[in-house]
Write an enzyme that holds these catalytic residues in place. Structure first.
Site, PDB file in Angstrom:
ATOM      1  N   TYR A 121     -19.373 -47.222  19.426  1.00  0.00           N
ATOM      2  CA  TYR A 121     -20.017 -47.958  18.411  1.00  0.00           C
ATOM      3  C   TYR A 121     -20.306 -49.327  19.041  1.00  0.00           C
ATOM      4  O   TYR A 121     -21.586 -50.053  18.780  1.00  0.00           O
ATOM      5  CB  TYR A 121     -18.930 -48.367  17.523  1.00  0.00           C
ATOM      6  CG  TYR A 121     -19.141 -47.484  16.264  1.00  0.00           C
ATOM      7  CD1 TYR A 121     -19.538 -47.745  14.942  1.00  0.00           C
ATOM      8  CD2 TYR A 121     -18.332 -46.101  16.273  1.00  0.00           C
ATOM      9  CE1 TYR A 121     -19.835 -46.837  13.943  1.00  0.00           C
ATOM     10  CE2 TYR A 121     -18.469 -45.224  15.172  1.00  0.00           C
ATOM     11  CZ  TYR A 121     -19.005 -45.701  13.909  1.00  0.00           C
ATOM     12  OH  TYR A 121     -19.117 -44.907  12.929  1.00  0.00           O
ATOM     13  N   GLU A 134     -23.105 -46.589   6.344  1.00  0.00           N
ATOM     14  CA  GLU A 134     -23.867 -47.712   6.704  1.00  0.00           C
ATOM     15  C   GLU A 134     -25.154 -47.408   7.415  1.00  0.00           C
ATOM     16  O   GLU A 134     -25.149 -46.132   8.256  1.00  0.00           O
ATOM     17  CB  GLU A 134     -23.059 -48.549   7.959  1.00  0.00           C
ATOM     18  CG  GLU A 134     -21.908 -49.005   7.494  1.00  0.00           C
ATOM     19  CD  GLU A 134     -21.764 -50.169   6.382  1.00  0.00           C
ATOM     20  OE1 GLU A 134     -22.851 -50.735   6.053  1.00  0.00           O
ATOM     21  OE2 GLU A 134     -20.594 -50.935   6.083  1.00  0.00           O
TER      22      GLU A 134
END
Length: 561
Positions: free
Chosen positions: A195, A77
């Site tokens: 994250y 990503e």
């Protein structure tokens, strides 16, 4: 990094005498070579990249043809705050126009064709599922909040299932999260924290993938190929089929210096003698080591070989020499907790699947991102990339990519474990969940399917403690640095291209003692606008009272008792 700090470095005295040996040909080594040239002023012919396989690019791969089928094991990503990645591609020329950079073209593409998903979740054989909210209850939000505020040492090697209540794993948040990043319930909750903090600015758009960026082609053609082309043109020595098996590291007076590199070049054992002036960069560990491919009629076979594991074996040999070099067994010691399977579908002269997906999702290829099947026993997700997905892909060919997290479970349509399925069986299961069960027999003859099983693909998420990953430049190292997903970088996130490129800049600037700052990790968590948007999203976009909200979120965290 302020513009005031974007300086041009001064060449280090004696740089022309130094040599650099980069072990591994993935993005981390390629990036390190580029920064050695631009900022380190090292002569390109003094830089040696040693790769054991027959292709550069590491995990960022893409290969094949229309006749035999294309294959890409996966893709990372991308988003706009990956400062190290874009610093790299701000000076790598485009393959189509040398007067433009890769970054120039990448940015233009994403302005013209932004990702905004209109279908993140499906169920009941091709029906859209509700993906409008994250589906979090207040208890889930409190658990996430405590995680974000907890110190790394307090979290330790706790897993996700040890931290969160069972309800959390049934929320849309977790479906979105694990489909984007491939987290399992038994993975490290510390990585979830990283994250959460690192990508807090994207939580508001998680249900539609707002802020996620894509490349023109697969990531090998779009990112790796321009980089290796530039490196070769500058004169970097790039060797394939060269396996590094060990290093001799002298450890005296708290200084660690690589003196020899042991290699196997096409079956012949050799030794490279190095001096304290030379630099050695090692990519320790690989998420795609020992990957195996199948085809339309044959399943991919899981490689459990514990003796021949390429860079894992190298890291094990290095780690025996000093605790500072980490503990590879923490990451590669349990294949059944780090494996999964992906498959690439090549469709010729049949637009049935892509036409159906356009009607189902409402998204043009390349502009929708990942879609997850909630009621799939294998938890399949698929991506419909921008076409063509490969530079050499003919106009009458379309490429689809998919993966599953639960590869030891039996399918809903195909009565076999995912790991035992041929490419045709994998595609049949996917078509069933897409709502194309009645057209499977018509579609299959036009498809080539290449499955890939990766034993270590999520090994970087395995529960760990401080010291299990070595520092990019270990304490006392004079000429050795570690690169990639299994080096320790404070505050940044593994399983991203950014992490690998950041390790490369840190290694080059650190070993050469350059007077230049590494672009800092983006810290959106200190922006009140980012915080409020994230919290509002987690609360289902309800109206919120700031005073009450802050009190509730901070209660019993150590800030408010």
């Amino acid at each position: 990094m302020k513009n005031y700090e974007r300086i041009n470095t001064v060449a280090q005295k004696g740089i022309e005498r130094k040599k650099a040996y980069l072990v591994g040909g993935g993005i981390a080594s390629l990036a390190a070579a580029a920064f050695l040239i631009r900022d380190g002023h090292m002569p390109p012919e003094n830089i040696h990249i040693l790769e054991e396989s027959q292709v550069f690019g590491g995990s960022m791969d893409g290969a094949g043809n229309a006749e035999d089928g294309y294959s890409a094991r996966g893709g990372r990503e991308l988003e706009s705050r990956m400062e190290c990645l874009y610093e790299l591609y701000s000076f790598i020329p485009s393959l189509t126009n040398p007067e433009r950079t890769v970054l120039d073209e990448f940015r233009e593409l994403n302005i013209a064709e932004p990702i905004k998903s209109h279908c993140r979740l499906v169920e009941n054989k091709g029906q859209k599922a509700n993906f409008s909210t994250l589906g979090l209850e207040f208890e889930d939000i409190i658990s996430l909040n405590k995680l974000v505020l907890a110190h790394d040492d307090e979290i330790g090697n706790a897993t996700c299932e040890q931290w969160f209540k069972p309800h959390f794993f049934e929320t849309n948040f977790w479906y979105f999260w694990r489909s984007m990043f491939a987290f399992e319930n038994w993975h490290s909750v510390l990585e979830v924290k990283r994250y959460m903090v690192r990508f807090m600015h994207l939580i508001g758009g998680m249900n539609q993938l707002d802020g996620i960026l894509h490349t023109e082609y697969n990531q090998y053609d779009s990112l790796i190929l321009p980089l290796i082309t530039w490196l070769k043109n500058t004169g970097v020595i790039m060797e394939l089929g060269v396996q590094v098996t060990n290093l001799d590291i002298r450890n005296e007076d708290n200084e660690k210096t690589v003196e020899r590199i042991y290699i196997n070049r096409n079956g012949v054992e050799e030794i490279i003698d190095t001096t304290s002036e030379d630099l050695v960069f090692v990519t320790n560990g690989s998420m795609t080591e020992n990957s195996t491919l199948g085809n339309t009629d044959t399943p991919a076979i899981l490689n459990r070989n514990q003796k021949e594991r390429g860079c894992w074996t190298l890291w094990e040999n290095i780690a025996k020499q000093d605790p500072e070099f980490g503990h590879p067994e923490v990451f590669c010691g349990d294949i059944d907790k780090s494996k999964w399977l992906s498959f690439t579908v090549t469709i010729t002269d049949d637009t049935t699947v892509f036409d159906h997906l356009l009607n189902l999702t409402g998204d043009e290829p390349g502009m929708g991102g990942v879609v997850t099947i909630k009621d799939s026993n294998w938890l399949i997700s698929w991506v419909t990339p921008k076409q063509p997905h490969f530079i050499n892909q003919p106009d009458n060919v379309q490429v689809l990519w998919a993966y599953g997290l639960f590869i030891d479970k039996v399918g809903n349509f195909v009565n076999k474990k995912m790991s035992d399925c041929t490419g045709a069986e994998l595609l049949s299961e996917l078509l069933y969940h897409m709502g194309l069960e009645d057209k499977i027999d018509e579609i299959l003859p036009s498809c080539k399917v290449i499955p890939c099983i990766m034993p270590y693909i999520t090994s970087q998420f395995m529960p760990r403690r401080k010291g299990d990953r070595p520092a990019v430049i270990p304490n006392g190292s004079t000429n050795l640095a570690f690169l990639g997903q299994f080096s320790e970088i404070p505050n940044d996130c593994v399983f991203t291209v950014e992490y690998s490129v950041r390790s490369a800049i840190m290694a080059v600037y650190g070993l050469l003692k350059l007077d230049k700052i590494v672009p800092p990790v983006y810290e959106g968590q200190y922006d009140v606008r980012v915080l409020l948007n994230a919290v509002k999203t987690m609360l289902g976009n309800r109206e919120i009272s700031i005073d009450k909200l802050v009190g509730k979120l901070l209660f019993n965290t150590g800030i408010i008792k």
